[in-house]
Motif scaffolding. Structure first.
Motif, PDB file in Angstrom:
ATOM      1  N   UNK A 708       0.642  -0.978   0.218  1.00 13.46           N
ATOM      2  CA  UNK A 708       0.186   0.278   0.236  1.00 13.46           C
ATOM      3  C   UNK A 708       0.746   1.254  -0.004  1.00 13.46           C
ATOM      4  N   UNK A 709       0.364   2.484  -0.033  1.00 13.43           N
ATOM      5  CA  UNK A 709       0.845   3.586  -0.252  1.00 13.43           C
ATOM      6  C   UNK A 709       0.523   4.614   0.523  1.00 13.43           C
ATOM      7  N   UNK A 710       0.792   5.806   0.937  1.00 13.32           N
ATOM      8  CA  UNK A 710       0.141   6.946   1.409  1.00 13.32           C
ATOM      9  C   UNK A 710       0.825   7.772   0.051  1.00 13.32           C
ATOM     10  N   UNK A 711      -0.153   8.359   0.065  1.00 11.68           N
ATOM     11  CA  UNK A 711       0.204   9.065  -0.957  1.00 11.68           C
ATOM     12  C   UNK A 711       0.315  11.202  -0.618  1.00 11.68           C
ATOM     13  N   UNK A 712       0.159  12.056  -1.798  1.00 11.86           N
ATOM     14  CA  UNK A 712       0.883  13.156  -2.119  1.00 11.86           C
ATOM     15  C   UNK A 712      -0.044  13.982  -3.313  1.00 11.86           C
ATOM     16  N   UNK A 713       0.413  15.209  -3.351  1.00  9.94           N
ATOM     17  CA  UNK A 713      -0.044  16.312  -4.522  1.00  9.94           C
ATOM     18  C   UNK A 713       1.060  15.974  -5.338  1.00  9.94           C
ATOM     19  N   UNK A 714       2.304  16.263  -5.287  1.00 12.59           N
ATOM     20  CA  UNK A 714       3.657  16.007  -5.788  1.00 12.59           C
ATOM     21  C   UNK A 714       4.112  15.322  -4.915  1.00 12.59           C
ATOM     22  N   UNK A 715       5.177  14.001  -5.839  1.00 13.18           N
ATOM     23  CA  UNK A 715       6.249  13.294  -5.246  1.00 13.18           C
ATOM     24  C   UNK A 715       7.403  13.172  -6.253  1.00 13.18           C
ATOM     25  N   UNK A 716       8.730  12.665  -5.499  1.00 14.33           N
ATOM     26  CA  UNK A 716       9.714  12.669  -6.212  1.00 14.33           C
ATOM     27  C   UNK A 716      10.591  11.778  -5.860  1.00 14.33           C
ATOM     28  N   UNK A 717      11.530  10.132  -6.284  1.00 16.77           N
ATOM     29  CA  UNK A 717      12.024   9.472  -5.785  1.00 16.77           C
ATOM     30  C   UNK A 717      12.737   9.761  -4.028  1.00 16.77           C
ATOM     31  N   UNK A 718      12.361  10.652  -3.291  1.00 14.46           N
ATOM     32  CA  UNK A 718      12.926  10.487  -2.403  1.00 14.46           C
ATOM     33  C   UNK A 718      12.212  10.414  -0.969  1.00 14.46           C
ATOM     34  N   UNK A 719      10.811  10.670  -1.438  1.00 12.62           N
ATOM     35  CA  UNK A 719       9.507  10.117  -1.360  1.00 12.62           C
ATOM     36  C   UNK A 719       8.878   9.778   0.281  1.00 12.62           C
ATOM     37  N   UNK A 720       8.957   8.749   1.211  1.00 10.24           N
ATOM     38  CA  UNK A 720       8.660   8.424   1.618  1.00 10.24           C
ATOM     39  C   UNK A 720       7.111   8.355   2.455  1.00 10.24           C
ATOM     40  N   UNK A 721       6.641   7.709   1.062  1.00  9.68           N
ATOM     41  CA  UNK A 721       5.261   7.185   1.048  1.00  9.68           C
ATOM     42  C   UNK A 721       4.844   5.769   0.540  1.00  9.68           C
ATOM     43  N   UNK A 722       5.920   4.980   1.084  1.00  2.00           N
ATOM     44  CA  UNK A 722       5.189   3.011   0.471  1.00  2.00           C
ATOM     45  C   UNK A 722       5.368   2.236   1.774  1.00  2.00           C
ATOM     46  N   UNK A 723       4.482   2.060   2.109  1.00  3.63           N
ATOM     47  CA  UNK A 723       4.756   0.341   3.079  1.00  3.63           C
ATOM     48  C   UNK A 723       4.820  -1.182   2.101  1.00  3.63           C
ATOM     49  N   UNK A 724       6.174  -1.492   2.630  1.00  3.25           N
ATOM     50  CA  UNK A 724       6.426  -2.609   2.025  1.00  3.25           C
ATOM     51  C   UNK A 724       5.479  -3.951   1.860  1.00  3.25           C
ATOM     52  N   UNK A 725       5.042  -4.817   1.371  1.00  2.00           N
ATOM     53  CA  UNK A 725       4.418  -6.507   1.715  1.00  2.00           C
ATOM     54  C   UNK A 725       5.228  -6.913   2.427  1.00  2.00           C
TER      55      UNK A 725
END
Length: 738
Positions: A708-725
């Motif tokens: 799953x992932x959190x969301x944001x308006x504009x992201x980049x490669x360093x954005x901490x948005x991801x929950x590993x399975x």
């Protein structure tokens, strides 16, 4: 145990994994029950359902020949004072008849679909094969849950779906919810109402409502114990007991569990207690008291960047470890519901109270105390009018509360200096009515509406965070109309047009300018309600060896609560202009082979379970994001299972979870997750008797993927948005009932 009870129990246990709902075929003098569209549970051979019988005590009264009875009542085990069923006690089959009257996307999932064949640790295990539902665990019991794209921008807690335990709200009065208070071992069935199909609960959101129903002392096999254990230090002990004595009955279930978690800094433990006590005042009146208590302690590993999620999935976010991020909850619920059965109607009314304490060290140390309370009343009238069957349902719901919100500096997981003190007061008053008129014996025209009046009031005692005093109120109508066509006893077609309205919670706002000068100031009391008009059509069919459902929907949404601004890596939710959610929900079950090693009236078979969801969620000519895809949910989601099932109760087979296309995590559509396919195996024994057991292997290939992932308006490669399975895991369990 009477033969009627044995037949009923055999049918309920046999026809389980997903019961996708189809309405009863109303006749002028009788009702036929449409066999449910069913994806079969492991180890169960399908029994021929008993034809519902009118109760002897009921038919002893004067009977009007033209009357179309409401849901026929069945004797229940342990009643002990005659064959007449208790009005407030519904079996899974009786609940199925009741939910069948909904002209749209609903489902009933009996416990046997997941309880005896999986670890049943999260809400995902319950809802895995319900099309249209996207449920992915993040850590511990916390899950990203969305129905038809609801709550995509809520990166913490839950919004857009209203959760209930026996009709008692799990969500707070201002709308947000947690999953830590849900115990999958406690329920006899779970009801899913998608979107405005949850009208009767006062549900005012795009995602609808989910109701978790515990057994009573009058249900079959009320006593039992189970033990589950497995990967990452998971262990759970559960026990339940119940029974009936004359007009009294009672049931209690308790569980304790702990797990180290797949990821670093994800240890969690919980103790949960659920139960109810019922008293039959007369053959037509029953009152029942419910109680629920939870003690949950959970550390939070947090979201990480995409590279870390796919190459080092056990790694926790550094700030979460340094400041010992946690979500700890103590909660108690009590409620009463009284049911009065009249000649052609049933009246239900009750009240509830909830006391919840959230201890939540994150970016600050949150110390929140919630006190929610309310009441409800519902009248169901089912009779013949002028030779036509007519079913009328109306009711009111009240859900109010107070939130004492205290925040402090988080100093390594301990409270520092206080930063704010708020008193928040949410209020919700709703009334609804729905009428189903059968202008043909097998076709009903349905029309209804719901009115919601809601208040969000905030008083600031003290704040260094820029919190503001404010009050907003909302007055919203949500009409609905539809058709139900019973083509034949095993084939049903439906269509509806409905409106839903979602009132914002206190968490919806954009930070004041002094926190981030680039942002506009949009306080919570300036956020508008989200409204949607949904068009839905669908059909379901059931045959002896196959079953399927297909539903198509399109929701045109105004002021969707979405992430349009961000500050400090967090998403701030406000209103988008116009958006569209549309999709396809398809479920199927089929015996693709039978009589392999054993023939006769109870052959062995290979059974396929399948659930497919197509999500197409987009901005609609947004001035900033154009027609971009909405972030936060996969376009395609597939869940499939292939089981060999022996009539003795033995079963074994593989299963698959497949997201064939990565999805965006930002509104600008610049950063994506990753496609994945993970597979598992399970085997076990369950013949509907007292003993069952399973062993289950998940993600056998040990694939690193983003669950799953959190969301944001504009992201980049360093954005901490991801929950590993979760990686490769093996679980096993044993259950004994009597």
């Amino acid at each position: 145990m009477s033969s009627a009870v044995r037949r009923l129990r055999g049918y309920v246990l046999a026809s389980s994994a997903i019961i996708l709902i189809s309405p009863a075929n109303a006749q002028s003098n009788s009702q036929q029950v449409l066999p449910s569209v069913t994806v079969e549970a492991p180890g169960q051979t399908r029994a021929t359902p008993a034809r519902p019988q009118r109760n002897v005590a009921r038919t002893a009264r004067a009977v009007r020949p033209a009357r179309a009875p409401a849901a026929p009542v069945q004797p229940v085990a342990g009643q002990g004072n005659g064959p007449r069923a208790v009005p407030g006690v519904l079996s899974a089959q009786q609940a199925l008849k009741e939910i069948n009257n909904t002209p749209g996307g609903v489902a009933l999932v009996p416990a046997e679909a997941y309880r005896n064949s999986t670890v049943a640790n999260t809400i995902k295990d319950i809802l895995d094969y319900v099309p249209g539902v996207f449920a992915q665990p993040k850590w511990g019991d916390d899950t990203r849950l969305s129905i038809r794209g609801s709550g995509l921008s809520r990166n913490f807690h839950l919004r857009g779906i209203q959760l209930y335990m026996d009709g008692i709200p799990i969500n707070t009065a201002d709308g947000y919810g947690d999953f830590q208070e849900i115990d999958p071992t406690a329920y006899k069935y779970v009801e899913v109402y998608k979107g405005a199909n949850a009208l009767q609960y006062g549900a005012n959101s795009l995602g609808g409502a989910i109701n978790f129903v515990i057994p009573t002392g009058r249900d079959p096999l009320p006593n039992g114990a189970s033990f589950d254990f497995g990967a990452f230090g998971f262990k759970r002990l559960q026990a339940n007991a119940g029974g009936a004595n004359g007009p009294w009955d009672g049931f209690v279930t308790a569980s304790t569990q702990a797990s180290n978690g797949f990821r670093d800094h994800s240890f969690g433990s919980s103790n949960r207690l659920n139960g109810d006590i019922g008293y039959q005042i007369s053959p037509d009146v029953e009152t029942r008291f419910y109680f629920n208590a939870n003690e949950v302690r959970q550390r939070i590993p947090g979201s990480v960047d995409r590279t870390t999620a796919l190459t080092s999935p056990t790694t926790a976010a550094a700030v979460n470890v340094a400041n010992d991020w946690q979500r700890n909850i103590d909660a108690v619920r009590i409620a009463n519901k009284t049911t009065v059965r009249l000649d052609d109607a049933t009246l239900e009314f009750g009240a509830f109270g909830v006391d919840r304490h959230l201890m939540h060290p994150i970016f600050q140390w949150l110390d929140y105390r919630y006190k929610d309370y309310g009441g409800f009343a519902k009248l169901t009238d089912d009779r013949i009018i002028g030779g036509f069957r007519n079913r009328f349902v109306a009711g009111v719901n009240i859900l109010n509360g107070t939130i004492d919100a205290q925040q402090f500096v988080n100093v390594g997981g301990f409270k520092g200096a206080q930063t704010s003190s708020l008193r928040q007061t949410p209020e919700n008053y709703s009334a609804f009515a729905e009428n189903s008129f059968y202008f043909l014996p097998n076709v009903a025209f349905i029309a209804g509406t719901q009115y919601l009046f809601a208040v969000r009031d905030q008083h600031v005692n003290f704040s260094t965070n820029g919190d503001l005093n404010g009050r907003s109120s909302f007055s919203l109508w949500s009409p609905k109309t539809g058709l139900l066509w019973q083509v034949d006893p095993s084939w049903q077609v439906f269509g509806n047009v409905s409106r839903s309205a979602e009132v914002p919670s206190f968490g919806e706002s954009v930070s004041p300018n002094f926190l981030n000068p680039t942002l506009p100031t949009i306080p919570f009391f300036s956020i508008k309600p989200q409204t949607a008009t949904t068009f839905e059509i669908g059909t379901r069919m059931k045959r002896p060896d196959y079953a399927w459902e297909v539903a198509l929907y399109r929701s045109a949404i105004d002021n969707e609560l979405l992430c349009l601004y961000s500050a400090f890596g967090n998403c701030n939710v406000t209103n988008a202009n116009k958006t569209v959610h549309q999709g396809i929900e398809a479920g199927a079950g089929a015996a693709i082979a039978r009589d392999i090693f054993m023939g006769g009236s109870a052959p062995d078979k290979i059974w396929l379970n399948l659930a497919y969801t197509l999500n197409d969620f987009r901005f609609d000519n947004d001035p900033v994001f154009g027609n971009n895809q909405l972030p936060g949910a996969p376009r395609h989601f597939v869940r499939a299972e292939l089981l060999y099932k022996h009539p003795s109760g033995l079963y074994a087979g593989p299963n698959l979870e497949w997201v064939p296309q990565a999805y965006f995590v930002d509104s600008a559509n610049t950063l994506i997750t990753s496609a994945y396919a993970i597979w598992g195996l399970k085997a076990g024994f369950d013949n509907g008797g007292p003993v069952s057991g399973y062993i289950e292997a998940r993600n056998i290939a040990n694939k690193a993927y983003i669950a799953s992932a959190s969301i944001i308006d504009r992201a980049n490669a360093a954005s901490p948005l991801f929950e590993p399975g979760t990686g490769r895991a093996i679980y096993a369990g044993l259950r004994y009932r009597w």
